[in-house]
Design an enzyme around this catalytic site. Structure first.
Site, PDB file in Angstrom:
ATOM      1  N   ARG A 199     -16.126  -1.805  -1.282  1.00 47.30           N
ATOM      2  CA  ARG A 199     -15.200  -0.464  -1.913  1.00 47.30           C
ATOM      3  C   ARG A 199     -15.892   0.645  -1.874  1.00 47.30           C
ATOM      4  O   ARG A 199     -15.719   1.551  -2.583  1.00 47.30           O
ATOM      5  CB  ARG A 199     -14.457  -1.063  -3.270  1.00 47.30           C
ATOM      6  CG  ARG A 199     -13.802  -2.301  -3.159  1.00 47.30           C
ATOM      7  CD  ARG A 199     -13.173  -2.491  -4.444  1.00 47.30           C
ATOM      8  NE  ARG A 199     -12.431  -3.936  -4.507  1.00 47.30           N
ATOM      9  CZ  ARG A 199     -11.104  -4.121  -3.895  1.00 47.30           C
ATOM     10  NH1 ARG A 199     -10.651  -3.423  -3.469  1.00 47.30           N
ATOM     11  NH2 ARG A 199     -10.781  -5.313  -4.351  1.00 47.30           N
ATOM     12  N   GLY A 200     -17.062   0.741  -0.848  1.00 48.22           N
ATOM     13  CA  GLY A 200     -17.720   2.008  -0.708  1.00 48.22           C
ATOM     14  C   GLY A 200     -19.123   1.697  -1.487  1.00 48.22           C
ATOM     15  O   GLY A 200     -20.114   2.659  -1.001  1.00 48.22           O
ATOM     16  N   HIS A 260       0.571 -12.036   1.233  1.00 48.10           N
ATOM     17  CA  HIS A 260      -0.650 -11.227   0.652  1.00 48.10           C
ATOM     18  C   HIS A 260      -1.195 -12.204  -0.337  1.00 48.10           C
ATOM     19  O   HIS A 260      -2.581 -11.930  -0.733  1.00 48.10           O
ATOM     20  CB  HIS A 260      -0.153 -10.058  -0.022  1.00 48.10           C
ATOM     21  CG  HIS A 260      -0.997  -8.836   0.067  1.00 48.10           C
ATOM     22  ND1 HIS A 260      -0.698  -7.584   0.170  1.00 48.10           N
ATOM     23  CD2 HIS A 260      -2.476  -8.779   0.043  1.00 48.10           C
ATOM     24  CE1 HIS A 260      -1.928  -6.794   0.345  1.00 48.10           C
ATOM     25  NE2 HIS A 260      -2.736  -7.436  -0.162  1.00 48.10           N
ATOM     26  N   TYR A 284       0.840  -1.145  -0.061  1.00 51.56           N
ATOM     27  CA  TYR A 284      -0.118  -0.051   0.171  1.00 51.56           C
ATOM     28  C   TYR A 284       0.635   1.181  -0.059  1.00 51.56           C
ATOM     29  O   TYR A 284       1.657   1.496   1.006  1.00 51.56           O
ATOM     30  CB  TYR A 284      -0.937  -0.085   1.388  1.00 51.56           C
ATOM     31  CG  TYR A 284      -1.871  -1.062   1.253  1.00 51.56           C
ATOM     32  CD1 TYR A 284      -1.878  -1.837   0.369  1.00 51.56           C
ATOM     33  CD2 TYR A 284      -2.391  -1.386   2.561  1.00 51.56           C
ATOM     34  CE1 TYR A 284      -2.994  -2.968   0.544  1.00 51.56           C
ATOM     35  CE2 TYR A 284      -3.296  -2.514   2.923  1.00 51.56           C
ATOM     36  CZ  TYR A 284      -3.441  -3.298   1.595  1.00 51.56           C
ATOM     37  OH  TYR A 284      -4.454  -4.596   1.771  1.00 51.56           O
ATOM     38  N   LEU A 305     -17.499  -3.423   2.711  1.00 53.85           N
ATOM     39  CA  LEU A 305     -18.353  -2.171   2.201  1.00 53.85           C
ATOM     40  C   LEU A 305     -18.417  -2.340   0.695  1.00 53.85           C
ATOM     41  O   LEU A 305     -19.012  -1.254   0.003  1.00 53.85           O
ATOM     42  CB  LEU A 305     -18.146  -1.156   2.743  1.00 53.85           C
ATOM     43  CG  LEU A 305     -17.764  -0.582   4.455  1.00 53.85           C
ATOM     44  CD1 LEU A 305     -17.266   0.397   4.785  1.00 53.85           C
ATOM     45  CD2 LEU A 305     -19.289  -1.013   5.184  1.00 53.85           C
TER      46      LEU A 305
END
Ligand SMILES: NC(=O)c1ccc[n+]([C@@H]2O[C@H](COP(=O)([O-])OP(=O)(O)OC[C@H]3O[C@@H](n4cnc5c(N)ncnc54)[C@H](OP(=O)(O)O)[C@@H]3O)[C@@H](O)[C@H]2O)c1
Length: 317
Positions: A209-210, A126, A57, A207
């Site tokens: 990604r919104g 990951h 990230y 969520l």
């Protein structure tokens, strides 16, 4: 805040964690550092104890930010980070995987430095590397555990055959994969497997990604640097088709005096005691809203109606 256990590690964490990725990466303009740090500090005040980051990230800047925010607060939190997914090209963004023991060992040292800590509580691979047997990657993770560099091992986005091979080599305390009202693929097999093997399941993107919050009704505001720009579910036709999912969530939210985000999180929390969602935000208001979802208990009828939502239009990647 309700507590849940990180599987066989026996580490207790808040039932809702905080995904820190979006503070530095993936969703539009990164947060201002002071603002991001205030979100992390407020999360701790609200009882959040699990913080999720990864070396990729930023790359790297999110770990540095989280490390800075947790200075002097290290013993109040459980810190999770990840290795093995590497940006190989920036424009367009491309990734490669490296699950080799040499890479994992070096990546852990680098994360310890950036996070400014002596030990990582939960260290994930990951992604499994198709070019390295998972047994070799897990052997390296086990050595880190035995050396006291990490307290628990996690995997992310791993199928059942790989999980079976991995757990034969080293204890897996957590599996992180996508789970939300529009991504329910983990429910038939992966979640029961986690429960049977005492592995916590940490849903990322709970969520959607919104999208599930109802705040994204078109892709107009999503620019080319945003991960969602090329994502199939954020193309205009999918956004329109998936609006019916949001409408159903909105109806339940309105009846309960809650927000869509809270209903989406309450549904995830109801999938089992081993399920610990890590919603991401860089905003205080969203953080407070999301944390309050831990108090919402959906009725069996509401859960059933949410389980019956149609399959989302568009693939998740
Ligand atoms: N293992 C993996 O491969 C993997 C993949 C993806 C993510 N993750 C981890 O999982 C965490 C969570 O996933 P995610 O961040 O991708 O997706 P998410 O939690 O489903 O959604 C985050 C998005 O929702 C918005 N949001 C958050 N709370 C909201 C609310 N109450 N109302 C309206 N909008 C809200 C955020 O906006 P703002 O940005 O404006 O706050 C952000 O754009 C990440 O932070 C990361 O740590 C892991």
């Amino acid at each position: 805040m309700q507590q849940r256990r990180l599987g066989s590690s026996n580490i207790q964490v808040s039932a809702i964690g905080l995904g820190c990725m979006g503070m530095s990466w993936a969703y539009g303009t990164p947060a201002d550092e002071t603002e991001a740090i205030s979100v992390i500090h407020r999360a701790i005040e609200l009882g959040v104890t699990l913080f999720d980051t990864a070396d990729v990230y930023g790359p790297f800047t999110n770990e540095t930010l989280v490390g800075k925010a947790l200075l002097g607060k290290r013993d109040q939190v459980t810190l999770a980070t990840k290795c093995g997914l590497i940006v190989s090209n920036f424009e367009p963004i491309e990734y490669r995987r490296d699950g080799s023991p040499a890479y994992i060992t070096a990546a852990c040292e680098a994360s310890l430095k950036r996070l400014n800590v002596d030990v990582i509580d939960l260290y994930y691979l990951h992604r499994p590397d198709p070019n390295v047997p998972i047994e070799d990657s897990m052997g390296a993770m086990l050595k880190l555990l035995q050396a006291g560099k990490i307290r628990a091992i996690g995997l992310s986005e791993c199928d059942l055959p790989t999980l079976e091979r991995a757990i034969a080599i080293a204890p897996i305390s957590a599996l992180q994969s996508e789970l939300s009202l529009w991504t329910r693929d983990a429910m038939p097999e992966i979640l029961p497997w986690c429960s049977q093997h005492d592995v916590a399941f940490l849903p990322f993107a709970p969520l959607g990604r919104g999208f599930l919050t109802g705040k994204i009704t078109s892709n107009d505001g999503i620019n080319a640097t945003d991960f969602r720009y090329n994502n199939p579910r954020f193309q205009a036709d999918s956004i329109a088709a998936n609006q019916r999912l949001v409408d159903h969530i909105s109806a339940i939210a309105a009846r309960l005096g809650a927000t869509n985000a809270q209903i989406a999180l309450a549904w995830v929390l109801a999938q089992g005691d081993q399920v610990i969602p890590i919603p991401g935000t860089k905003r205080l208001q969203y953080l407070e809203e999301n944390v309050a979802a831990s108090a919402i208990q959906l009725t069996p009828a509401d859960l059933e109606s949410l389980n019956e939502l149609p399959t989302a239009s568009g693939t998740r990647y």
